[in-house]
Motif scaffolding. Sequence first.
Motif, mmCIF file in Angstrom:
data_model
loop_
_atom_site.group_PDB
_atom_site.id
_atom_site.type_symbol
_atom_site.label_atom_id
_atom_site.label_comp_id
_atom_site.label_asym_id
_atom_site.label_seq_id
_atom_site.Cartn_x
_atom_site.Cartn_y
_atom_site.Cartn_z
ATOM 1 N N GLY A 238 0.850 -1.182 0.000
ATOM 2 C CA GLY A 238 0.000 0.000 0.000
ATOM 3 C C GLY A 238 0.882 1.226 0.000
ATOM 4 N N GLU A 239 0.925 1.957 1.088
ATOM 5 C CA GLU A 239 1.807 3.116 1.219
ATOM 6 C C GLU A 239 2.816 2.945 2.346
ATOM 7 N N THR A 240 2.879 1.752 2.943
ATOM 8 C CA THR A 240 3.747 1.498 4.086
ATOM 9 C C THR A 240 4.974 0.700 3.672
ATOM 10 N N GLY A 241 6.144 1.218 3.993
ATOM 11 C CA GLY A 241 7.367 0.469 3.747
ATOM 12 C C GLY A 241 7.538 -0.616 4.799
ATOM 13 N N PRO A 282 0.382 -3.234 -8.775
ATOM 14 C CA PRO A 282 0.883 -1.997 -9.378
ATOM 15 C C PRO A 282 2.000 -1.398 -8.531
ATOM 16 N N SER A 283 2.793 -0.564 -9.161
ATOM 17 C CA SER A 283 3.842 0.140 -8.416
ATOM 18 C C SER A 283 3.198 1.023 -7.364
ATOM 19 N N SER A 284 3.808 1.062 -6.182
ATOM 20 C CA SER A 284 3.215 1.843 -5.103
ATOM 21 C C SER A 284 4.312 2.420 -4.237
ATOM 22 N N GLY A 285 3.919 3.356 -3.394
ATOM 23 C CA GLY A 285 4.855 3.955 -2.462
ATOM 24 C C GLY A 285 5.397 5.274 -2.964
ATOM 25 N N ALA A 286 5.279 6.293 -2.135
ATOM 26 C CA ALA A 286 5.870 7.580 -2.480
ATOM 27 C C ALA A 286 7.388 7.447 -2.537
ATOM 28 N N THR A 287 8.013 8.357 -3.248
ATOM 29 C CA THR A 287 9.463 8.291 -3.418
ATOM 30 C C THR A 287 10.183 8.230 -2.076
ATOM 31 N N LEU A 288 9.782 9.074 -1.133
ATOM 32 C CA LEU A 288 10.445 9.105 0.161
ATOM 33 C C LEU A 288 10.299 7.768 0.883
#
Length: 395
Positions: A238-241, A282-288
């Motif tokens: 999702g958005e969590t590393g 799909p590709s996910s995750g903000a650059t940071l």
Amino acid sequence: MSDNAHPLLPAATPLLVGDAGSVQVGGVDTTDGLLLLEPAAGLAPVLRALDGRRSRRTVRAEAAGADLPPGLVDAAVDALRSAGLVRDLDPADLLAIGPGPAASARAAVELPATDSSPGAAGWRARRRATVVVEGATRVGTPLAAVLAASGIGRVVVRDAGVVTAADAVVGGLTAADEGRPRAVAAADAIRRASPQTDLGPLPPGLRPDVVVLTRPWAASDPLVAEVPGPHLVATVRGETGVVGPLVVPGASSCLRCGDLHRRDADPRWPRFAAQLTATEPPSSGATLTCLLTAVLAAGQVLACVDGRGAPVTLDATVELRPPDLVPHLRRWPPHPDCGCGAAAAAAADEPPEEGAGRPPGGTTATRATMVTEPALGLTGHDTAPFRPAAGEEDA
């Protein structure tokens, strides 16, 4: 200390001349320092020349040429070593640096971070290591580049896909790579970071030192073959590393242990896992988030290669949750129903002392240092797997 020792004072360590010929080494920011109170102003050029290439005998001879007493130089080097500001470079590390000024310049900034225990050729160990990254993702490719730049001698990225516009990320695949095979584009990203790194396929019979799995749900993917050696999950869900667990087969909890814990927490998990792994995510995750995940994972891989104690992701994962991205540690103990053998091994061990297995945190103020607050470190705590516990600590 042997005359053949090769003392190294990192070039970035501050070396400042004070009043009455004193010399202060370090101690102006977050690290401890040492104040040399003897009339030692002439020592500064000698200490600055401690680049690890000169033996102690050579350093002493150069000091004598500058009319400095050999005993003063020996005392200063010994004091710096005791303070942790100077380390002795193993001759094997010098041989592993590679030819040319560019290789030497790159190694000079990486060497101080390698294992500094006596007799440990940390740079040579990295140069001889092989790491396989499964997936040229927004985490996998920057991770591979960081590992190569940190001295890993062979880095192999395996991915049968094609680059899309969403795959581009700083330090990884670029917008110009769109349409190219991911594995080829990832090799170019590694080469930009470290031209000397071996990018060839694994020779027959060679087992990598560490395999990094960057697919979001590699643990549940039936197409992922069981990895025989140490392997680490490093991904964005999702958005969590998520970094971890680092699996040492038979000694730590494995990926199936984690799946069994998830099943215990929610009996529907096997059905959900099948849906999560049915298609290419799909590709996910903000650059940071992607870059922080890659850097944290690289640190775990290097700790494994360097042999620097127990990495924090053994039996655990570290999660980086936007927007603050403060690391959270989640425990994944060996599951008693798993056949990996880790549960039996854990039961045979005595309970650890309070705080055991936690990385060191904090600094100690000594003379000529600034007083520092305790360093922010990953704090171990137990939470119920898969579900956040009340009062969960930030790492």
